[in-house]
Scaffold this motif. Sequence first.
Motif, PDB file in Angstrom:
ATOM      1  N   GLY A   1      40.338  32.808  34.134  1.00  0.00           N
ATOM      2  CA  GLY A   1      40.099  34.053  34.877  1.00  0.00           C
ATOM      3  C   GLY A   1      40.575  35.278  34.107  1.00  0.00           C
ATOM      4  O   GLY A   1      40.221  36.399  34.447  1.00  0.00           O
TER       5      GLY A   1
ATOM      6  N   TYR B   1      32.186  46.827  38.730  1.00  0.00           N
ATOM      7  CA  TYR B   1      32.794  46.406  37.457  1.00  0.00           C
ATOM      8  C   TYR B   1      31.669  45.901  36.569  1.00  0.00           C
ATOM      9  O   TYR B   1      30.981  44.940  36.923  1.00  0.00           O
ATOM     10  CB  TYR B   1      33.797  45.318  37.797  1.00  0.00           C
ATOM     11  CG  TYR B   1      34.363  44.432  36.706  1.00  0.00           C
ATOM     12  CD1 TYR B   1      33.611  43.955  35.633  1.00  0.00           C
ATOM     13  CD2 TYR B   1      35.680  44.002  36.778  1.00  0.00           C
ATOM     14  CE1 TYR B   1      34.156  43.119  34.678  1.00  0.00           C
ATOM     15  CE2 TYR B   1      36.235  43.147  35.823  1.00  0.00           C
ATOM     16  CZ  TYR B   1      35.460  42.713  34.783  1.00  0.00           C
ATOM     17  OH  TYR B   1      35.992  41.866  33.847  1.00  0.00           O
TER      18      TYR B   1
ATOM     19  N   ASN C   1      30.794  42.681  38.555  1.00  0.00           N
ATOM     20  CA  ASN C   1      31.659  42.217  39.629  1.00  0.00           C
ATOM     21  C   ASN C   1      31.705  43.309  40.679  1.00  0.00           C
ATOM     22  O   ASN C   1      31.625  44.503  40.357  1.00  0.00           O
ATOM     23  CB  ASN C   1      33.066  41.900  39.116  1.00  0.00           C
ATOM     24  CG  ASN C   1      33.060  40.677  38.203  1.00  0.00           C
ATOM     25  OD1 ASN C   1      32.423  39.678  38.506  1.00  0.00           O
ATOM     26  ND2 ASN C   1      33.753  40.771  37.077  1.00  0.00           N
TER      27      ASN C   1
ATOM     28  N   ARG D   1      34.121  44.231  42.580  1.00  0.00           N
ATOM     29  CA  ARG D   1      35.553  44.361  42.917  1.00  0.00           C
ATOM     30  C   ARG D   1      36.308  44.769  41.667  1.00  0.00           C
ATOM     31  O   ARG D   1      35.737  44.827  40.581  1.00  0.00           O
ATOM     32  CB  ARG D   1      36.045  42.988  43.364  1.00  0.00           C
ATOM     33  CG  ARG D   1      35.653  41.953  42.309  1.00  0.00           C
ATOM     34  CD  ARG D   1      36.194  40.575  42.497  1.00  0.00           C
ATOM     35  NE  ARG D   1      35.643  39.699  41.489  1.00  0.00           N
ATOM     36  CZ  ARG D   1      36.051  39.593  40.234  1.00  0.00           C
ATOM     37  NH1 ARG D   1      37.069  40.332  39.801  1.00  0.00           N
ATOM     38  NH2 ARG D   1      35.467  38.776  39.386  1.00  0.00           N
TER      39      ARG D   1
ATOM     40  N   GLY E   1      38.866  44.086  38.614  1.00  0.00           N
ATOM     41  CA  GLY E   1      39.124  42.910  37.778  1.00  0.00           C
ATOM     42  C   GLY E   1      40.567  42.453  37.911  1.00  0.00           C
ATOM     43  O   GLY E   1      41.455  43.228  38.233  1.00  0.00           O
ATOM     44  N   ASP E   2      40.777  41.190  37.654  1.00  0.00           N
ATOM     45  CA  ASP E   2      42.112  40.620  37.627  1.00  0.00           C
ATOM     46  C   ASP E   2      42.190  39.810  36.333  1.00  0.00           C
ATOM     47  O   ASP E   2      41.421  38.849  36.200  1.00  0.00           O
ATOM     48  CB  ASP E   2      42.305  39.729  38.862  1.00  0.00           C
ATOM     49  CG  ASP E   2      43.738  39.255  39.027  1.00  0.00           C
ATOM     50  OD1 ASP E   2      44.465  39.192  38.017  1.00  0.00           O
ATOM     51  OD2 ASP E   2      44.116  38.927  40.164  1.00  0.00           O
ATOM     52  N   PRO E   3      42.988  40.180  35.351  1.00  0.00           N
ATOM     53  CA  PRO E   3      44.166  41.047  35.379  1.00  0.00           C
ATOM     54  C   PRO E   3      43.941  42.499  34.950  1.00  0.00           C
ATOM     55  O   PRO E   3      44.924  43.217  34.774  1.00  0.00           O
ATOM     56  CB  PRO E   3      45.092  40.365  34.370  1.00  0.00           C
ATOM     57  CG  PRO E   3      44.158  39.870  33.301  1.00  0.00           C
ATOM     58  CD  PRO E   3      42.906  39.459  34.058  1.00  0.00           C
ATOM     59  N   GLU E   4      42.703  42.967  34.787  1.00  0.00           N
ATOM     60  CA  GLU E   4      42.512  44.346  34.313  1.00  0.00           C
ATOM     61  C   GLU E   4      43.259  45.367  35.181  1.00  0.00           C
ATOM     62  O   GLU E   4      43.841  46.334  34.674  1.00  0.00           O
ATOM     63  CB  GLU E   4      41.021  44.717  34.305  1.00  0.00           C
ATOM     64  CG  GLU E   4      40.208  44.054  33.205  1.00  0.00           C
ATOM     65  CD  GLU E   4      39.538  42.773  33.672  1.00  0.00           C
ATOM     66  OE1 GLU E   4      40.115  42.073  34.549  1.00  0.00           O
ATOM     67  OE2 GLU E   4      38.448  42.463  33.174  1.00  0.00           O
TER      68      GLU E   4
HETATM   69  N1  GLY Z   1      39.167  39.341  34.570  1.00  0.00           N
HETATM   70  C1  GLY Z   1      37.813  39.132  34.914  1.00  0.00           C
HETATM   71  C2  GLY Z   1      37.494  39.267  36.329  1.00  0.00           C
HETATM   72  O1  GLY Z   1      38.236  39.802  37.114  1.00  0.00           O
HETATM   73  O2  GLY Z   1      36.426  38.816  36.710  1.00  0.00           O
END
Ligand code: GLY
Length: 436
Positions: free
Chosen positions: A230, A273, A290, A292, A294-297
């Motif tokens: 992820g 995103y 995306n 939403r 981002g994670d970890p952005e």
């Molecule tokens: N880091 C990629 C995502 O949030 O999809």
Amino acid sequence: MNVLVVGGGGREHALCWALRRDAASAFSDDLTLFAAPGNPGTAALATNLPISATAVDEVAAAVAQHDIDVTIIGPEAPLAAGLADRLRDAGRGVFGPSAAAARLESSKAYAKEVMRRAGVPTAASATFVGMGPALEYIGDQAEPLVVKASGLAAGKGAVVCKTREDAVRVAREMLEGSLGEAGKEIVIEEFLDGEELSVLALTDGERVLILPPAQDHKRLGEGDTGPNTGGMGAYCPVGIATEPLFARVRAEVFEPVLREVAAQGTPYEGVLYAGLMIRPDGTPAVLEFNARFGDPETQALLPALLPGFSEHLAAIAQRRWNPVATQQVLSVERAAVTTVLAARGYPDNPEKGVAIRLPDAAELGDDVIVFHAGTYRDNEGRLRTSGGRVLSVTGLGDTVALAAQASRRGAERISFEGKTWRRDIAWREIQRAGAA
Ligand code: GLY
Ligand code: AMP
């Protein structure tokens, strides 16, 4: 203002952190903050409600009970399940797209179709539900190829295939149900070379405010090796994200896509995103959308920003947004580098229940912020691991190199058995700075 953050990962902890920081800096900290379900990190900033992010009925009931003005939806699953629609129908402010608009993420086939109609640069591709036509298509394409499940697959849905044989095997596995319903429709696309960039934009469906781009590190191992995850870390700002690139991404990606989905009667509100590949000649192409943050952005992006970001979210949610027309991109205040600490066995089979030693903020220093993701407190109140990505350690500094040092120093001071992390987050940027 009563605000609810839906979700319980590092991204949601970072959103709570930004909301608190912004409320305090506005000298009117009248923010009442809730998280559903939240995590031990958000518990210090918000009231955690023991409700799963995807339990649409329960979240809607909590919004009514606590008279929530603005709900910020973190993860993709509740968006795809129609949580934003449900709350908007109830007359509540929501930051997050409708289920129909969120199909830009939840259906890659749909996203490709929108991009084709809107003329957005993206890899050549075709969509399949049966093996016969897929075989024929693969036979005609150059290697390598990328095979993607059309539906939501929690980061496991895209496989880069070096050979046509690999592509055939992966396509067959997905169509036969290896990823469940998500892979019953697949997209097969051309492999694009280049450097990836996560560009997020706030939008009310028409206007666009681009956030400073971040760069994710998808591979598990240092030097970008090992399986896709992820995301093992991110940093912001990114040197290749220049003004001319912003102008192109606005004109060639965000504006045409938003016009196209609005024309279809499904306007997009929230954060969009764009996962971009910046090709060796500098041209951007969209790998994915995306619906939403981002994670970890987000854990790097939000601490890098000047205070004031949350007001944009509240204003979009309450349909009173009036961004300064001349502002194209929100400004960064400092550099931020986020290192993810994952559990042993991530991404396939992460270990759970392992005790964590987390030094307090004073010991970590004021250039380090720790965001919780896969943690919980046991009956004795002791912090333990509960999932794949356990903590995000964000380091701050005047330069990306200094922020990276702070992040690594913080990451070293946190200990748990099996801690899995990369010491090279932001390596591209540090190399660029060294070459300059
Ligand atoms: N880091 C990629 C995502 O949030 O999809
Ligand atoms: P996606 O879920 O579509 O973002 O794909 C996940 C990851 O697979 C991306 O972040 C890239 O690293 C890689 N990827 C996806 N599509 C392509 C492509 N067309 N060419 C090269 N790499 C890709």
